[in-house]
Design an enzyme around this catalytic site. Sequence first.
Site, mmCIF file in Angstrom:
data_model
loop_
_atom_site.group_PDB
_atom_site.id
_atom_site.type_symbol
_atom_site.label_atom_id
_atom_site.label_comp_id
_atom_site.label_asym_id
_atom_site.label_seq_id
_atom_site.Cartn_x
_atom_site.Cartn_y
_atom_site.Cartn_z
ATOM 1 N N LYS A 147 0.985 -1.027 -0.038
ATOM 2 C CA LYS A 147 -0.228 -0.056 0.074
ATOM 3 C C LYS A 147 0.764 1.255 -0.014
ATOM 4 O O LYS A 147 1.905 1.166 0.620
ATOM 5 C CB LYS A 147 -0.760 -0.004 1.323
ATOM 6 C CG LYS A 147 -1.718 1.346 1.367
ATOM 7 C CD LYS A 147 -2.454 1.382 2.457
ATOM 8 C CE LYS A 147 -3.120 2.808 2.855
ATOM 9 N NZ LYS A 147 -3.929 2.909 4.076
ATOM 10 N N GLU A 198 -8.711 12.822 12.473
ATOM 11 C CA GLU A 198 -7.935 11.304 13.055
ATOM 12 C C GLU A 198 -7.106 11.770 14.012
ATOM 13 O O GLU A 198 -6.314 12.410 14.199
ATOM 14 C CB GLU A 198 -7.344 10.720 11.808
ATOM 15 C CG GLU A 198 -6.662 9.467 12.177
ATOM 16 C CD GLU A 198 -6.142 8.785 10.927
ATOM 17 O OE1 GLU A 198 -5.687 7.690 11.135
ATOM 18 O OE2 GLU A 198 -6.208 9.533 9.925
ATOM 19 N N GLU A 242 -7.669 -2.258 3.448
ATOM 20 C CA GLU A 242 -7.027 -0.981 3.595
ATOM 21 C C GLU A 242 -7.083 -0.905 5.257
ATOM 22 O O GLU A 242 -5.868 -0.435 5.848
ATOM 23 C CB GLU A 242 -7.381 0.030 2.749
ATOM 24 C CG GLU A 242 -6.619 1.399 2.981
ATOM 25 C CD GLU A 242 -7.229 2.488 2.134
ATOM 26 O OE1 GLU A 242 -6.683 3.605 2.386
ATOM 27 O OE2 GLU A 242 -8.015 2.238 1.511
ATOM 28 N N GLU A 380 -11.605 10.834 -4.698
ATOM 29 C CA GLU A 380 -11.625 10.831 -3.217
ATOM 30 C C GLU A 380 -10.870 11.886 -2.977
ATOM 31 O O GLU A 380 -11.177 12.542 -1.782
ATOM 32 C CB GLU A 380 -10.809 9.520 -2.869
ATOM 33 C CG GLU A 380 -10.830 9.608 -1.307
ATOM 34 C CD GLU A 380 -10.252 8.193 -0.780
ATOM 35 O OE1 GLU A 380 -9.499 8.248 0.093
ATOM 36 O OE2 GLU A 380 -10.536 7.023 -1.178
#
Length: 396
Positions: A147, A198, A242, A380
Amino acid sequence: MTTPEATGLATVGAATALLDAYRPGSARFFASPTRTLLAHGAQAEVAHDARPLAIRVAETLDAASPVGGRAPIVLGAVPFDQSAPAALVVPDAATWGPPLSADPLIALAAPAPAATAWDIRPVPAPDVYRAGVAEAVRRMRAGAFDKVVLARTLELRSPDPLDIPVMLQRLARRDPQGYTFAVPGVTPGRTLLGASPELLVSRDGDRVVANPLAGSAKRSTDLAEDVRRAMALLESEKDLHEHAVVVAAVRAALAPYCDTLEVPDRPTLVCTAAMWHLSTTVTGTIRGNESPASALELACTLHPTPAVCGTPTAIARDTIADLEPFDRGLYTGMVGWGDANGDGEWVVTIRCAEADADTLRLYAGAGIVEASSPDAETAETEAKFRTFLHAVADER
Protein backbone atom coordinates in the site's frame (compact mmCIF):
# COMPACT_ATOMS: atom_id res chain seq x y z
CA MET A 1 -4.77 15.59 32.39
CA THR A 2 -8.50 15.38 33.04
CA THR A 3 -9.80 18.85 33.90
CA PRO A 4 -13.24 20.29 34.71
CA GLU A 5 -13.42 21.88 31.28
CA ALA A 6 -12.54 18.55 29.66
CA THR A 7 -15.40 16.71 31.34
CA GLY A 8 -18.18 18.82 29.86
CA LEU A 9 -18.78 21.16 32.86
CA ALA A 10 -18.93 24.02 30.38
CA THR A 11 -20.01 27.62 30.56
CA VAL A 12 -21.95 28.81 27.53
CA GLY A 13 -19.51 30.63 25.30
CA ALA A 14 -16.38 29.41 27.08
CA ALA A 15 -15.04 27.41 24.13
CA THR A 16 -16.24 29.68 21.32
CA ALA A 17 -14.66 32.65 23.11
CA LEU A 18 -11.27 31.03 22.58
CA LEU A 19 -12.10 30.39 18.94
CA ASP A 20 -13.20 34.02 18.52
CA ALA A 21 -10.02 35.30 20.18
CA TYR A 22 -7.62 33.51 17.81
CA ARG A 23 -5.44 35.74 15.63
CA PRO A 24 -2.58 34.45 13.47
CA GLY A 25 0.97 35.29 14.38
CA SER A 26 2.15 34.09 17.77
CA ALA A 27 -1.21 32.52 18.73
CA ARG A 28 -1.83 28.77 18.58
CA PHE A 29 -5.30 27.18 18.59
CA PHE A 30 -6.17 23.53 19.10
CA ALA A 31 -9.64 22.05 19.68
CA SER A 32 -10.50 18.40 20.27
CA PRO A 33 -13.53 16.41 21.47
CA THR A 34 -12.17 16.79 25.02
CA ARG A 35 -10.98 20.41 25.27
CA THR A 36 -10.16 23.71 23.56
CA LEU A 37 -6.78 25.41 23.89
CA LEU A 38 -5.62 28.91 22.93
CA ALA A 39 -1.97 29.76 23.58
CA HIS A 40 0.17 32.83 22.99
CA GLY A 41 3.87 33.56 22.71
CA ALA A 42 6.84 31.26 23.03
CA GLN A 43 8.97 31.04 26.16
CA ALA A 44 11.02 28.33 24.45
CA GLU A 45 11.32 26.60 21.08
CA VAL A 46 12.13 22.92 20.71
CA ALA A 47 15.62 22.67 19.26
CA HIS A 48 16.29 20.87 15.98
CA ASP A 49 19.15 18.39 16.05
CA ALA A 50 19.84 14.71 15.44
CA ARG A 51 18.39 13.48 18.76
CA PRO A 52 14.92 11.87 18.82
CA LEU A 53 12.15 14.45 18.97
CA ALA A 54 10.68 13.11 22.23
CA ILE A 55 14.02 13.58 23.98
CA ARG A 56 14.35 17.16 22.74
CA VAL A 57 10.79 17.95 23.82
CA ALA A 58 11.30 16.43 27.28
CA GLU A 59 14.47 18.48 27.74
CA THR A 60 12.65 21.67 26.71
CA LEU A 61 9.75 20.97 29.08
CA ASP A 62 12.11 20.19 31.98
CA ALA A 63 13.61 23.68 31.65
CA ALA A 64 10.28 25.48 31.14
CA SER A 65 8.12 27.40 33.57
CA PRO A 66 4.50 26.43 34.34
CA VAL A 67 1.95 27.69 31.83
CA GLY A 68 -1.32 29.06 33.19
CA GLY A 69 -0.66 27.55 36.62
CA ARG A 70 -0.26 24.06 35.17
CA ALA A 71 2.59 21.85 34.05
CA PRO A 72 4.36 23.36 31.03
CA ILE A 73 3.14 22.21 27.64
CA VAL A 74 4.60 21.97 24.19
CA LEU A 75 2.28 22.83 21.32
CA GLY A 76 2.51 22.84 17.53
CA ALA A 77 3.19 20.62 14.54
CA VAL A 78 5.64 17.88 13.50
CA PRO A 79 6.35 17.22 9.80
CA PHE A 80 5.75 14.01 7.86
CA ASP A 81 9.52 13.52 7.87
CA GLN A 82 10.40 13.42 11.59
CA SER A 83 14.03 14.25 10.79
CA ALA A 84 12.97 17.66 9.41
CA PRO A 85 12.51 20.71 11.67
CA ALA A 86 9.32 20.76 13.74
CA ALA A 87 7.25 23.80 14.72
CA LEU A 88 6.93 23.17 18.47
CA VAL A 89 7.09 25.73 21.28
CA VAL A 90 6.39 26.08 24.98
CA PRO A 91 3.94 29.02 25.02
CA ASP A 92 4.10 31.95 27.42
CA ALA A 93 0.40 31.69 28.22
CA ALA A 94 -2.37 29.16 27.64
CA THR A 95 -6.11 29.20 28.25
CA TRP A 96 -8.02 25.91 28.42
CA GLY A 97 -11.73 25.57 27.78
CA PRO A 98 -14.36 22.87 27.28
CA PRO A 99 -14.76 21.17 23.90
CA LEU A 100 -16.38 23.19 21.14
CA SER A 101 -19.08 20.53 20.80
CA ALA A 102 -20.18 21.25 24.40
CA ASP A 103 -20.64 24.96 23.75
CA PRO A 104 -24.16 25.75 22.44
CA LEU A 105 -22.82 28.84 20.67
CA ILE A 106 -20.87 26.66 18.24
CA ALA A 107 -24.20 26.08 16.44
CA LEU A 108 -24.33 29.73 15.37
CA ALA A 109 -23.58 30.34 11.72
CA ALA A 110 -19.96 30.90 10.79
CA PRO A 111 -19.06 34.20 9.13
CA ALA A 112 -19.29 34.19 5.35
CA PRO A 113 -16.01 33.97 3.46
CA ALA A 114 -14.84 37.03 1.59
CA ALA A 115 -15.78 37.13 -2.09
CA THR A 116 -12.45 36.36 -3.75
CA ALA A 117 -11.44 35.64 -7.32
CA TRP A 118 -9.21 32.69 -6.47
CA ASP A 119 -6.54 31.60 -8.93
CA ILE A 120 -6.48 27.79 -8.47
CA ARG A 121 -3.66 25.54 -9.69
CA PRO A 122 -3.59 21.78 -9.01
CA VAL A 123 -0.18 20.24 -8.29
CA PRO A 124 0.06 17.73 -9.83
CA ALA A 125 -2.65 18.05 -12.47
CA PRO A 126 -5.42 15.41 -12.14
CA ASP A 127 -4.19 13.42 -15.15
CA VAL A 128 -0.67 13.31 -13.71
CA TYR A 129 -2.06 12.15 -10.36
CA ARG A 130 -4.09 9.41 -12.08
CA ALA A 131 -0.94 8.27 -13.86
CA GLY A 132 0.87 8.14 -10.50
CA VAL A 133 -1.88 5.98 -9.03
CA ALA A 134 -1.72 3.64 -12.02
CA GLU A 135 2.05 3.34 -11.62
CA ALA A 136 1.74 2.58 -7.92
CA VAL A 137 -0.85 -0.13 -8.66
CA ARG A 138 1.46 -1.60 -11.31
CA ARG A 139 4.31 -1.81 -8.80
CA MET A 140 2.08 -3.44 -6.18
CA ARG A 141 0.85 -6.04 -8.64
CA ALA A 142 4.50 -6.80 -9.36
CA GLY A 143 4.96 -7.52 -5.65
CA ALA A 144 6.98 -4.41 -4.71
CA PHE A 145 4.82 -3.41 -1.70
CA ASP A 146 1.27 -3.58 -0.31
CA LYS A 147 0.00 0.00 0.00
CA VAL A 148 1.02 3.60 -0.55
CA VAL A 149 -0.74 6.89 0.17
CA LEU A 150 -0.40 9.36 -2.69
CA ALA A 151 -1.33 13.00 -2.21
CA ARG A 152 -1.86 16.05 -4.35
CA THR A 153 -2.33 19.74 -3.67
CA LEU A 154 -4.33 22.74 -4.75
CA GLU A 155 -2.59 26.12 -4.75
CA LEU A 156 -5.06 28.97 -4.26
CA ARG A 157 -3.88 32.54 -4.73
CA SER A 158 -6.00 35.54 -3.74
CA PRO A 159 -5.71 39.16 -4.92
CA ASP A 160 -6.57 40.15 -1.34
CA PRO A 161 -5.02 39.30 2.05
CA LEU A 162 -6.33 36.04 3.54
CA ASP A 163 -8.70 36.14 6.52
CA ILE A 164 -7.35 33.17 8.46
CA PRO A 165 -9.60 33.64 11.54
CA VAL A 166 -12.71 33.39 9.34
CA MET A 167 -11.35 30.19 7.75
CA LEU A 168 -10.74 28.72 11.19
CA GLN A 169 -14.25 29.67 12.31
CA ARG A 170 -15.77 27.95 9.29
CA LEU A 171 -13.69 24.80 9.79
CA ALA A 172 -14.53 24.58 13.50
CA ARG A 173 -18.24 25.30 13.20
CA ARG A 174 -18.72 22.80 10.36
CA ASP A 175 -17.09 19.89 12.24
CA PRO A 176 -17.07 20.86 15.95
CA GLN A 177 -16.62 17.25 17.12
CA GLY A 178 -13.34 16.86 15.26
CA TYR A 179 -9.86 18.31 15.73
CA THR A 180 -9.45 21.91 14.58
CA PHE A 181 -6.10 23.67 14.64
CA ALA A 182 -4.22 26.79 13.60
CA VAL A 183 -0.52 27.05 14.46
CA PRO A 184 2.50 28.84 12.99
CA GLY A 185 4.33 26.74 10.44
CA VAL A 186 8.05 26.05 10.22
CA THR A 187 8.56 28.92 7.76
CA PRO A 188 8.06 32.37 9.33
CA GLY A 189 4.84 34.03 8.17
CA ARG A 190 3.07 30.78 7.36
CA THR A 191 0.13 29.25 9.25
CA LEU A 192 -0.94 25.61 9.29
CA LEU A 193 -4.68 25.25 9.78
CA GLY A 194 -7.22 22.52 9.28
CA ALA A 195 -9.90 20.22 10.67
CA SER A 196 -8.59 16.67 11.03
CA PRO A 197 -10.95 13.78 11.80
CA GLU A 198 -8.14 11.46 12.96
CA LEU A 199 -6.61 11.08 16.41
CA LEU A 200 -3.14 9.57 16.15
CA VAL A 201 -2.85 9.00 19.91
CA SER A 202 -3.74 10.58 23.23
CA ARG A 203 -2.63 9.84 26.78
CA ASP A 204 -4.50 10.94 29.90
CA GLY A 205 -2.86 9.47 32.98
CA ASP A 206 -2.53 5.75 32.25
CA ARG A 207 -5.22 5.71 29.55
CA VAL A 208 -4.10 5.56 25.91
CA VAL A 209 -6.41 6.02 22.91
CA ALA A 210 -5.70 5.81 19.19
CA ASN A 211 -8.32 6.17 16.47
CA PRO A 212 -6.97 5.14 13.07
CA LEU A 213 -9.10 5.98 10.03
CA ALA A 214 -8.62 4.31 6.66
CA GLY A 215 -11.18 3.69 3.95
CA SER A 216 -13.31 6.64 2.90
CA ALA A 217 -16.40 7.58 0.91
CA LYS A 218 -17.77 10.94 -0.16
CA ARG A 219 -20.96 12.01 1.58
CA SER A 220 -24.16 12.89 -0.28
CA THR A 221 -26.69 15.64 0.42
CA ASP A 222 -29.43 13.09 -0.32
CA LEU A 223 -30.14 11.14 2.89
CA ALA A 224 -30.91 7.82 1.21
CA GLU A 225 -27.82 8.02 -0.98
CA ASP A 226 -25.69 9.08 1.99
CA VAL A 227 -26.80 5.99 3.94
CA ARG A 228 -26.20 3.77 0.90
CA ARG A 229 -22.64 5.06 0.58
CA ALA A 230 -21.99 4.50 4.27
CA MET A 231 -23.25 0.91 4.12
CA ALA A 232 -21.25 0.25 0.94
CA LEU A 233 -18.12 1.46 2.70
CA LEU A 234 -18.74 -0.92 5.63
CA GLU A 235 -18.94 -3.83 3.16
CA SER A 236 -16.15 -2.82 0.78
CA GLU A 237 -13.47 -5.54 0.67
CA LYS A 238 -10.94 -3.06 -0.69
CA ASP A 239 -11.55 -0.51 2.10
CA LEU A 240 -11.81 -3.12 4.86
CA HIS A 241 -8.44 -4.55 3.79
CA GLU A 242 -6.89 -1.08 3.72
CA HIS A 243 -8.29 -0.38 7.19
CA ALA A 244 -7.13 -3.70 8.66
CA VAL A 245 -3.55 -3.00 7.57
CA VAL A 246 -3.57 0.30 9.48
CA VAL A 247 -5.14 -1.15 12.63
CA ALA A 248 -2.62 -3.99 12.69
CA ALA A 249 0.23 -1.48 12.49
CA VAL A 250 -1.24 0.60 15.33
CA ARG A 251 -1.67 -2.52 17.49
CA ALA A 252 1.91 -3.62 16.86
CA ALA A 253 3.33 -0.17 17.63
CA LEU A 254 1.41 0.36 20.88
CA ALA A 255 1.64 -3.15 22.33
CA PRO A 256 5.19 -2.81 23.76
CA TYR A 257 4.14 0.31 25.71
CA CYS A 258 0.85 -0.94 27.14
CA ASP A 259 -0.14 -3.44 29.83
CA THR A 260 -3.54 -3.89 28.19
CA LEU A 261 -4.75 -3.12 24.69
CA GLU A 262 -8.29 -3.46 23.36
CA VAL A 263 -8.80 -3.60 19.60
CA PRO A 264 -12.32 -4.17 18.18
CA ASP A 265 -12.69 -6.94 15.61
CA ARG A 266 -14.42 -4.74 13.02
CA PRO A 267 -14.42 -1.04 12.24
CA THR A 268 -17.33 1.32 12.70
CA LEU A 269 -18.24 4.45 10.77
CA VAL A 270 -17.47 8.06 11.61
CA CYS A 271 -18.31 11.04 9.46
CA THR A 272 -17.40 14.64 8.86
CA ALA A 273 -19.50 17.07 6.87
CA ALA A 274 -17.71 15.90 3.72
CA MET A 275 -16.66 12.25 4.22
CA TRP A 276 -17.49 8.86 5.70
CA HIS A 277 -14.54 6.97 7.22
CA LEU A 278 -13.94 3.48 8.55
CA SER A 279 -12.86 3.92 12.16
CA THR A 280 -11.41 1.76 14.92
CA THR A 281 -10.91 3.08 18.45
CA VAL A 282 -7.95 1.34 20.10
CA THR A 283 -7.72 1.76 23.89
CA GLY A 284 -5.01 0.71 26.28
CA THR A 285 -3.40 1.14 29.68
CA ILE A 286 0.12 2.51 29.65
CA ARG A 287 2.74 0.13 31.01
CA GLY A 288 3.40 0.89 34.66
CA ASN A 289 7.09 1.61 35.19
CA GLU A 290 9.35 4.42 36.39
CA SER A 291 9.28 6.13 32.99
CA PRO A 292 6.04 5.42 31.11
CA ALA A 293 5.95 6.57 27.50
CA SER A 294 4.59 10.08 26.96
CA ALA A 295 1.86 10.86 24.46
CA LEU A 296 4.53 12.32 22.15
CA GLU A 297 6.74 9.22 22.43
CA LEU A 298 3.76 7.07 21.47
CA ALA A 299 2.93 9.42 18.59
CA CYS A 300 6.48 9.30 17.26
CA THR A 301 6.43 5.51 17.47
CA LEU A 302 3.15 5.31 15.55
CA HIS A 303 4.04 7.91 12.92
CA PRO A 304 3.77 7.44 10.02
CA THR A 305 1.00 4.86 10.05
CA PRO A 306 0.00 3.09 6.84
CA ALA A 307 -2.99 5.50 6.75
CA VAL A 308 -0.71 8.35 5.62
CA CYS A 309 2.34 6.53 4.24
CA GLY A 310 1.81 2.89 3.28
CA THR A 311 3.38 -0.49 3.95
CA PRO A 312 6.12 -1.58 4.13
CA THR A 313 6.96 1.91 5.39
CA ALA A 314 10.40 2.32 3.83
CA ILE A 315 9.28 1.29 0.33
CA ALA A 316 6.13 3.39 0.61
CA ARG A 317 8.24 6.43 1.58
CA ASP A 318 10.47 5.90 -1.46
CA THR A 319 7.40 5.58 -3.69
CA ILE A 320 5.96 8.82 -2.31
CA ALA A 321 9.24 10.62 -2.97
CA ASP A 322 9.25 9.19 -6.50
CA LEU A 323 5.63 9.92 -7.47
CA GLU A 324 4.66 13.08 -5.54
CA PRO A 325 6.07 16.26 -7.17
CA PHE A 326 6.15 18.30 -3.94
CA ASP A 327 7.47 18.21 -0.38
CA ARG A 328 4.71 17.28 2.08
CA GLY A 329 6.19 19.43 4.84
CA LEU A 330 3.75 19.42 7.77
CA TYR A 331 1.00 17.64 5.81
CA THR A 332 0.44 14.07 7.14
CA GLY A 333 2.64 14.87 10.11
CA MET A 334 1.04 15.43 13.49
CA VAL A 335 -0.29 18.44 15.35
CA GLY A 336 -1.27 18.82 18.99
CA TRP A 337 0.05 19.28 22.51
CA GLY A 338 1.88 17.40 25.25
CA ASP A 339 2.70 18.31 28.83
CA ALA A 340 5.53 17.65 31.24
CA ASN A 341 3.51 14.85 32.88
CA GLY A 342 3.40 12.90 29.61
CA ASP A 343 -0.25 13.57 28.80
CA GLY A 344 -1.28 15.01 25.45
CA GLU A 345 -3.24 14.74 22.22
CA TRP A 346 -1.65 14.34 18.79
CA VAL A 347 -3.72 14.19 15.63
CA VAL A 348 -2.87 13.36 12.03
CA THR A 349 -2.37 16.55 10.02
CA ILE A 350 -4.90 16.06 7.24
CA ARG A 351 -7.80 18.15 5.81
CA CYS A 352 -5.45 21.07 6.11
CA ALA A 353 -3.72 23.91 4.31
CA GLU A 354 -0.70 26.12 4.76
CA ALA A 355 -1.39 29.84 4.40
CA ASP A 356 0.69 32.95 4.00
CA ALA A 357 -0.40 36.50 3.22
CA ASP A 358 -2.27 35.72 -0.02
CA THR A 359 -1.75 32.02 -0.82
CA LEU A 360 -3.23 28.75 0.40
CA ARG A 361 -1.83 25.33 -0.32
CA LEU A 362 -4.42 22.58 0.28
CA TYR A 363 -3.53 18.90 0.62
CA ALA A 364 -5.47 15.67 0.09
CA GLY A 365 -4.41 12.07 -0.30
CA ALA A 366 -5.79 8.60 -0.91
CA GLY A 367 -4.68 5.12 0.11
CA ILE A 368 -3.63 3.11 -2.93
CA VAL A 369 -3.85 -0.70 -2.91
CA GLU A 370 -3.89 -3.28 -5.69
CA ALA A 371 -7.65 -2.87 -6.18
CA SER A 372 -7.44 0.92 -6.52
CA SER A 373 -8.82 2.75 -9.54
CA PRO A 374 -7.02 5.93 -10.67
CA ASP A 375 -10.35 7.64 -11.35
CA ALA A 376 -11.83 6.64 -7.99
CA GLU A 377 -8.77 7.72 -6.01
CA THR A 378 -8.67 11.07 -7.82
CA ALA A 379 -12.36 11.55 -6.99
CA GLU A 380 -11.60 10.75 -3.33
CA THR A 381 -9.00 13.50 -3.15
CA GLU A 382 -11.49 15.91 -4.74
CA ALA A 383 -14.00 15.05 -2.00
CA LYS A 384 -11.40 15.53 0.72
CA PHE A 385 -10.51 18.98 -0.63
CA ARG A 386 -14.14 19.95 0.09
CA THR A 387 -13.45 20.23 3.83
CA PHE A 388 -11.15 23.17 3.31
CA LEU A 389 -12.75 24.59 0.18
CA HIS A 390 -15.92 25.14 2.21
CA ALA A 391 -13.87 27.35 4.51
CA VAL A 392 -13.01 29.74 1.68
CA ALA A 393 -16.14 29.70 -0.49
CA ASP A 394 -19.81 29.05 0.29
CA GLU A 395 -20.50 27.42 -3.04
CA ARG A 396 -17.91 24.71 -2.40
